[in-house]
Design a protein around this motif. Structure first.
Motif, PDB file in Angstrom:
ATOM      1  N   GLN A  56       0.724  -1.234   0.086  1.00 58.18           N
ATOM      2  CA  GLN A  56      -0.071   0.075   0.085  1.00 58.18           C
ATOM      3  C   GLN A  56       1.015   1.175   0.151  1.00 58.18           C
ATOM      4  O   GLN A  56       1.704   1.495   0.792  1.00 58.18           O
ATOM      5  CB  GLN A  56      -0.869  -0.031   1.347  1.00 58.18           C
ATOM      6  CG  GLN A  56      -1.851   1.072   1.241  1.00 58.18           C
ATOM      7  CD  GLN A  56      -3.166   1.252   0.314  1.00 58.18           C
ATOM      8  OE1 GLN A  56      -3.151   0.047  -0.574  1.00 58.18           O
ATOM      9  NE2 GLN A  56      -3.692   1.953  -0.121  1.00 58.18           N
ATOM     10  N   PRO A  57       0.566   2.173  -0.965  1.00 58.92           N
ATOM     11  CA  PRO A  57       1.801   3.130  -1.159  1.00 58.92           C
ATOM     12  C   PRO A  57       1.603   4.164  -0.126  1.00 58.92           C
ATOM     13  O   PRO A  57       0.336   4.499   0.040  1.00 58.92           O
ATOM     14  CB  PRO A  57       1.459   3.864  -2.658  1.00 58.92           C
ATOM     15  CG  PRO A  57      -0.125   3.328  -2.816  1.00 58.92           C
ATOM     16  CD  PRO A  57      -0.169   1.916  -2.069  1.00 58.92           C
ATOM     17  N   LEU A  58       2.478   4.921   0.391  1.00 61.58           N
ATOM     18  CA  LEU A  58       2.541   6.150   1.380  1.00 61.58           C
ATOM     19  C   LEU A  58       1.674   5.680   2.572  1.00 61.58           C
ATOM     20  O   LEU A  58       1.035   6.484   3.224  1.00 61.58           O
ATOM     21  CB  LEU A  58       1.745   7.497   0.761  1.00 61.58           C
ATOM     22  CG  LEU A  58       2.406   8.076  -0.835  1.00 61.58           C
ATOM     23  CD1 LEU A  58       1.659   8.900  -1.280  1.00 61.58           C
ATOM     24  CD2 LEU A  58       3.921   7.963  -0.776  1.00 61.58           C
ATOM     25  N   SER A  59       2.166   4.539   3.033  1.00 61.07           N
ATOM     26  CA  SER A  59       1.329   3.930   4.060  1.00 61.07           C
ATOM     27  C   SER A  59       2.174   2.948   5.018  1.00 61.07           C
ATOM     28  O   SER A  59       3.247   2.676   4.221  1.00 61.07           O
ATOM     29  CB  SER A  59       0.066   3.393   3.546  1.00 61.07           C
ATOM     30  OG  SER A  59      -0.259   2.394   4.232  1.00 61.07           O
ATOM     31  N   ASP A  60       1.886   2.680   6.064  1.00 57.40           N
ATOM     32  CA  ASP A  60       2.588   1.660   6.565  1.00 57.40           C
ATOM     33  C   ASP A  60       1.781   0.335   7.051  1.00 57.40           C
ATOM     34  O   ASP A  60       1.849  -0.400   7.885  1.00 57.40           O
ATOM     35  CB  ASP A  60       3.471   1.994   8.113  1.00 57.40           C
ATOM     36  CG  ASP A  60       2.688   2.763   8.797  1.00 57.40           C
ATOM     37  OD1 ASP A  60       1.509   2.915   8.706  1.00 57.40           O
ATOM     38  OD2 ASP A  60       3.371   3.340   9.821  1.00 57.40           O
ATOM     39  N   GLU A  61       0.846   0.317   6.278  1.00 52.21           N
ATOM     40  CA  GLU A  61      -0.091  -0.635   6.278  1.00 52.21           C
ATOM     41  C   GLU A  61       0.673  -2.260   6.339  1.00 52.21           C
ATOM     42  O   GLU A  61       0.120  -3.185   6.837  1.00 52.21           O
ATOM     43  CB  GLU A  61      -1.182  -0.754   4.971  1.00 52.21           C
ATOM     44  CG  GLU A  61      -2.693  -1.178   5.519  1.00 52.21           C
ATOM     45  CD  GLU A  61      -3.707  -0.961   4.354  1.00 52.21           C
ATOM     46  OE1 GLU A  61      -4.064   0.249   4.245  1.00 52.21           O
ATOM     47  OE2 GLU A  61      -3.829  -1.755   3.426  1.00 52.21           O
ATOM     48  N   TRP A  62       1.450  -2.252   5.386  1.00 51.16           N
ATOM     49  CA  TRP A  62       2.400  -3.371   5.204  1.00 51.16           C
ATOM     50  C   TRP A  62       2.930  -4.152   6.642  1.00 51.16           C
ATOM     51  O   TRP A  62       3.279  -5.060   6.726  1.00 51.16           O
ATOM     52  CB  TRP A  62       3.603  -3.063   4.406  1.00 51.16           C
ATOM     53  CG  TRP A  62       4.525  -2.144   4.738  1.00 51.16           C
ATOM     54  CD1 TRP A  62       4.549  -0.653   4.748  1.00 51.16           C
ATOM     55  CD2 TRP A  62       5.684  -2.409   5.771  1.00 51.16           C
ATOM     56  NE1 TRP A  62       5.365   0.053   5.568  1.00 51.16           N
ATOM     57  CE2 TRP A  62       6.059  -0.785   5.999  1.00 51.16           C
ATOM     58  CE3 TRP A  62       6.008  -3.312   6.471  1.00 51.16           C
ATOM     59  CZ2 TRP A  62       7.115  -0.788   7.079  1.00 51.16           C
ATOM     60  CZ3 TRP A  62       7.108  -3.162   7.261  1.00 51.16           C
ATOM     61  CH2 TRP A  62       7.643  -1.902   7.421  1.00 51.16           C
ATOM     62  N   PRO A  88       0.685   5.501  -6.364  1.00 46.84           N
ATOM     63  CA  PRO A  88      -0.009   6.300  -5.271  1.00 46.84           C
ATOM     64  C   PRO A  88      -0.971   7.146  -5.753  1.00 46.84           C
ATOM     65  O   PRO A  88      -0.808   7.744  -7.023  1.00 46.84           O
ATOM     66  CB  PRO A  88       1.288   6.974  -4.606  1.00 46.84           C
ATOM     67  CG  PRO A  88       2.265   7.298  -5.941  1.00 46.84           C
ATOM     68  CD  PRO A  88       1.993   6.028  -6.732  1.00 46.84           C
ATOM     69  N   ASP A  89      -1.747   7.839  -4.877  1.00 42.43           N
ATOM     70  CA  ASP A  89      -2.787   8.991  -5.511  1.00 42.43           C
ATOM     71  C   ASP A  89      -2.209  10.269  -5.332  1.00 42.43           C
ATOM     72  O   ASP A  89      -1.505  10.664  -4.352  1.00 42.43           O
ATOM     73  CB  ASP A  89      -3.764   9.137  -4.358  1.00 42.43           C
ATOM     74  CG  ASP A  89      -5.011  10.004  -4.600  1.00 42.43           C
ATOM     75  OD1 ASP A  89      -4.926  10.696  -5.783  1.00 42.43           O
ATOM     76  OD2 ASP A  89      -5.853   9.837  -4.053  1.00 42.43           O
ATOM     77  N   ARG A 148       6.206   8.806  -8.671  1.00 39.22           N
ATOM     78  CA  ARG A 148       6.364   8.080  -7.423  1.00 39.22           C
ATOM     79  C   ARG A 148       7.366   8.873  -6.632  1.00 39.22           C
ATOM     80  O   ARG A 148       7.539   9.103  -5.512  1.00 39.22           O
ATOM     81  CB  ARG A 148       7.119   6.645  -7.718  1.00 39.22           C
ATOM     82  CG  ARG A 148       5.968   5.783  -8.452  1.00 39.22           C
ATOM     83  CD  ARG A 148       6.465   4.392  -8.725  1.00 39.22           C
ATOM     84  NE  ARG A 148       5.672   3.734  -9.549  1.00 39.22           N
ATOM     85  CZ  ARG A 148       6.320   2.573 -10.391  1.00 39.22           C
ATOM     86  NH1 ARG A 148       7.491   2.295 -10.121  1.00 39.22           N
ATOM     87  NH2 ARG A 148       5.396   2.138 -11.186  1.00 39.22           N
ATOM     88  N   THR A 149       8.615   9.443  -7.175  1.00 37.28           N
ATOM     89  CA  THR A 149       9.698   9.739  -6.634  1.00 37.28           C
ATOM     90  C   THR A 149       8.875  11.280  -5.977  1.00 37.28           C
ATOM     91  O   THR A 149       9.551  11.700  -4.760  1.00 37.28           O
ATOM     92  CB  THR A 149      10.791  10.453  -7.680  1.00 37.28           C
ATOM     93  OG1 THR A 149      11.305   9.176  -8.138  1.00 37.28           O
ATOM     94  CG2 THR A 149      11.735  11.294  -6.954  1.00 37.28           C
ATOM     95  N   VAL A 150       8.211  12.200  -6.523  1.00 40.60           N
ATOM     96  CA  VAL A 150       7.659  13.415  -6.044  1.00 40.60           C
ATOM     97  C   VAL A 150       6.714  12.892  -5.124  1.00 40.60           C
ATOM     98  O   VAL A 150       6.868  13.627  -4.002  1.00 40.60           O
ATOM     99  CB  VAL A 150       6.951  14.121  -7.201  1.00 40.60           C
ATOM    100  CG1 VAL A 150       6.242  15.412  -6.857  1.00 40.60           C
ATOM    101  CG2 VAL A 150       7.717  14.404  -8.409  1.00 40.60           C
ATOM    102  N   CYS A 151       5.791  11.814  -5.236  1.00 38.49           N
ATOM    103  CA  CYS A 151       5.071  11.428  -4.087  1.00 38.49           C
ATOM    104  C   CYS A 151       5.552  11.128  -2.753  1.00 38.49           C
ATOM    105  O   CYS A 151       5.340  11.495  -1.522  1.00 38.49           O
ATOM    106  CB  CYS A 151       3.981  10.416  -4.435  1.00 38.49           C
ATOM    107  SG  CYS A 151       2.970  11.005  -5.505  1.00 38.49           S
TER     108      CYS A 151
END
Lengths: 333, 408
Positions: free
Chosen positions: A8-14, A31-32, A51-54
């Motif tokens: 899951q991007p930009l998240s620590d759900e993992w 990512p959104d 992705r890099t910018v996000c």
């Protein structure tokens, strides 16, 4: 800190509920970009750039820094998708009518420069591209310059995209790989005299070694500082045997952690390893799925409850280049 | 600023020839290495280039290495230059075991990739040629060059397009200052490829004639290729080894123009900051600089930006300056190291390389070295030289080399 990967991007759900993949290759979960990139700009960016910018903007937003003194980037393959498209055009249409945009956004430093252009940062800006130690080279640069006072802080990231074509190629070129995926990781490194409550963890040291003797490598580890090792294990003996050579040769029994089982292999994977280790130190616990035997398999979960104080992240790239990143908790014991 | 950094060896290969001596001879006689294409398999033979004269098999023969004939030109060039640098500095196997190797490249093994790409891509399944694409990434080149020289303790690669080699030298200097290592072999290697020749052509910045940096009617770049490395080391190490010190790396800076991916700003903010900060590190004033080896690619954009930045520092009283890209072509990632070696030779021999190809200067106060200063035996003293390297993305770096003096 922020990541975009097959989790899951930009998240620590993992951390507690990782996505598991049956396939041997998975692209990153995009990512959104809303709120992070203007739609008009996003349309012009390749995946790795988005992705890099996000990850970079998310990491900056979570720190108190708008304009980092340095932007230091790792990438093993650079803007592979654009390079590949340029090569396809070159092989299909010959040497005429090639698109300048693909070339302009094909160099490795396109990534770090883009962040500088967006943030209007005129400070130190460097890019490292050395296989699986690209991130650690960037981190070493930041660490040295922050310690010397040359930089107060730096945005350090590592970004790699793996196209389906490159995945196919990697089956031949990287027999040590297992589950292949993509990674974009950004973090803010700050120099301080003493840790701050807002810090995620402390970077104690960064070392990179080229073809070390196993004996020399072992001498780098001691039971007090390196009882918890986060290794780049992936379940493939071509890769993991290098780690077991190390763990069998050191004179104590460290607890081993893994991260590639959920994040996969690519040149920027070590950045995810450091990110994941930092998350463990921040949260003060180890997720059960990250504990591993040195064969890369899961082990029993009893050790996961103990409060980790230090994690040493160890990666190698085809056995030739090694990195050792020591992280320390800033939480009270 | 802490530990002093000394240069104790250098090695170079370019269109001017193999080694520092051949390079010096060409510079002193104002003979350009730019000419028609010979080795690169491209249809664009209308562009003059600074190609290294030797073929891959000739280089492999010279080095007694058994690389396949068709590839890894970057590595072959790199080994030739790195061997010279290490030999010049008198590094032993033990010295190398405690030294780092930092290579600047962007092209890496692209020459091999572009030869095999079509067959691999078109096969859509697993092709035996797949393995040839192994060398595509930049790091492979660095490892292969380093391992040919010896057992370096650390190897890494900077890749910031045309400032890659300068940034490799900067990282090396920072590692020495931090006490991580005493000796670093740093520089860059880059072979011509169809990929970047076509890329630069798609941007319409290649000149069909010989390039004319800083000329009013300049029309773009002649690409070149080559490799160069310098050996930098701590004072303690240089003294302990008892070697000749060629120069001091007295200042350096890496900044970002943060303007555009392939264009540079009108006011030259990035180049200005790079030169300014490098002088600050070396505790130098603008008046201390005797010569600038400019980035001077010959594109209308770069040269105007670089001059704007120079005027911001020196106003219209510019030091002597020239671009040597009309000798070597623009050797992209290697250029920072190739031109560092040019600066070291100029300092040692007391001459300033001329700016070949100049017909009409931009204005009378911005006239690069035209009839070479210090040729014909009348040496000039050069105390401090500025070497500029600017890359795509506005990755701008400046290195300053100073004449060695024991007490500083």
């Amino acid at each position: 800190m922020a990541q975009v990967s097959c989790q899951q991007p930009l998240s620590d759900e993992w951390f507690d509920s990782p996505r598991l993949y049956e396939e041997m290759y998975a692209r990153a979960v995009e990512p959104d970009t809303r709120g992070l990139i203007l739609p008009s700009e996003a349309r012009r960016m390749s995946r790795i750039l988005k992705r890099t910018v996000c990850t970079s903007i998310t990491a900056l937003n979570s720190s108190a820094i708008d304009h980092p003194d340095g932007i230091i980037t790792g990438t093993g393959m650079g803007c592979m998708e654009n390079s590949e498209k340029f090569l396809i055009d070159l092989s299909r249409f010959g040497e005429n009518c090639l698109k300048p945009t693909l070339f302009m956004q094909s160099t490795h430093n396109t990534i770090g420069s883009l962040i500088a252009i967006i943030l209007k940062c005129h400070g130190y800006n460097n890019t490292y591209s050395h296989k699986g130690i690209s991130f650690e080279s960037a981190l070493l640069d930041a660490w040295l310059q922050i310690r010397s006072g040359g930089l107060r802080n730096a945005l350090v990231g590592s970004h790699d995209e793996v196209t389906p074509f490159m995945d196919l190629v990697m089956e031949s070129t990287h027999p040590e790989y297992s589950f292949v995926s993509e990674a974009s990781v950004a973090m803010i490194a700050i120099g301080r005299d003493a840790p701050d409550e807002s810090d995620i963890c402390e970077i104690e040291s960064v070392r990179i070694l080229h073809r070390p003797d196993i004996a020399d490598l072992c001498r780098m580890f001691d039971a007090d500082h390196d009882s918890l090792l986060m290794l780049g294990l992936n379940g493939n003996p071509h890769n993991d045997s290098h780690y077991s050579q190390l763990t069998e040769s050191i004179d104590y029994a460290p607890l081993l952690l893994r991260y590639r089982h959920i994040f996969g292999d690519n040149f920027s994977a070590p950045a995810v390893g450091v990110y994941a280790a930092a998350k463990i130190l921040e949260k003060g616990r180890i997720p059960c799925h990250m504990l591993a035997n040195d064969d890369g398999n899961p082990t029993d979960c009893r050790a996961s409850n103990r409060h980790p104080q230090r994690i040493t992240v160890v990666n190698h790239c085809d056995g030739s280049n090694w990195s050792i990143v020591r992280l320390k908790s800033v939480k009270p014991n | 600023m802490g530990e002093r950094i000394f240069v104790t060896g250098c090695g170079i290969i370019s269109a001017l020839g193999v080694g520092a001596d051949a390079t010096l001879r060409a510079l002193l006689s104002c003979e350009s290495g730019i000419g028609p294409l010979r080795h690169l398999a491209t249809t664009h033979d209308e562009f003059p280039v600074g190609e290294v004269e030797l073929s891959n098999s000739e280089m492999a023969g010279m080095l007694s290495v058994s690389y396949p004939e068709e590839g890894l030109r970057t590595v072959l060039l790199g080994i030739i230059a790195a061997r010279e640098a290490v030999g010049h500095a008198g590094l032993t196997d033990v010295d190398i075991q405690n030294a780092a190797f930092i290579n600047g490249t962007t092209v890496g093994g692209m020459d091999k990739t572009e030869r095999h790409f079509k067959s691999v891509f078109d096969s859509e399944t697993h092709s035996p040629d797949c393995v040839e694409l192994k060398y595509n990434d930049c790091g492979y080149a660095g490892d292969l060059i380093a391992d040919n020289i010896g057992r370096f303790t650390m190897v890494t690669t900077t890749s910031t397009a045309c400032s890659s080699a300068a940034n490799a030298i900067i990282m090396g200097a920072n590692m020495i200052k931090a006490g991580l290592v005493d000796i670093v072999v740093a520089g860059g290697a880059e072979a011509l490829t169809r990929f970047h020749l076509n890329g630069f052509n798609s941007l319409m910045i290649l000149d069909r004639e010989s390039c004319r940096p800083f000329d009013r009617d300049r029309a773009g770049i002649n690409l070149g290729e080559g490799a160069a490395y310098i050996v930098i080391e701590s004072e303690r190490s240089a003294r302990a080894r008892g070697v000749d010190i060629l120069a001091e790396l007295s200042g350096y800076a890496n900044t970002c123009d943060a303007f555009h991916q392939t264009a540079s700003s009108e006011n030259g903010e990035g180049p200005y900051l790079a030169m300014r900060k490098a002088m600050d590190m070396g505790r130098l004033t603008p008046a201390d600089i005797d010569y600038i080896n400019a980035h001077g690619t010959g594109t209308p954009n770069n040269d105007a930006t670089e001059l704007a930045a120079m005027h911001r520092i020196w106003d219209y009283a510019l030091p002597e300056f020239s671009s040597t890209k009309s000798f070597t072509g623009h050797t992209t990632s290697a250029s920072g190291a190739i031109e560092s070696v040019v600066c070291l030779l100029a300092m040692r021999e007391g001459f300033m390389p001329c700016n070949l190809g100049l017909r009409n200067p931009l204005h009378p106060e911005a006239k690069p070295v035209d009839t070479s200063i210090g040729h014909d035996g009348a040496a000039v003293e050069i105390r401090h030289v500025v070497n500029n390297s600017f890359g795509f993305g506005g990755n701008d770096s400046t290195l300053i080399f100073s004449r060695y003096s024991p007490a500083n």
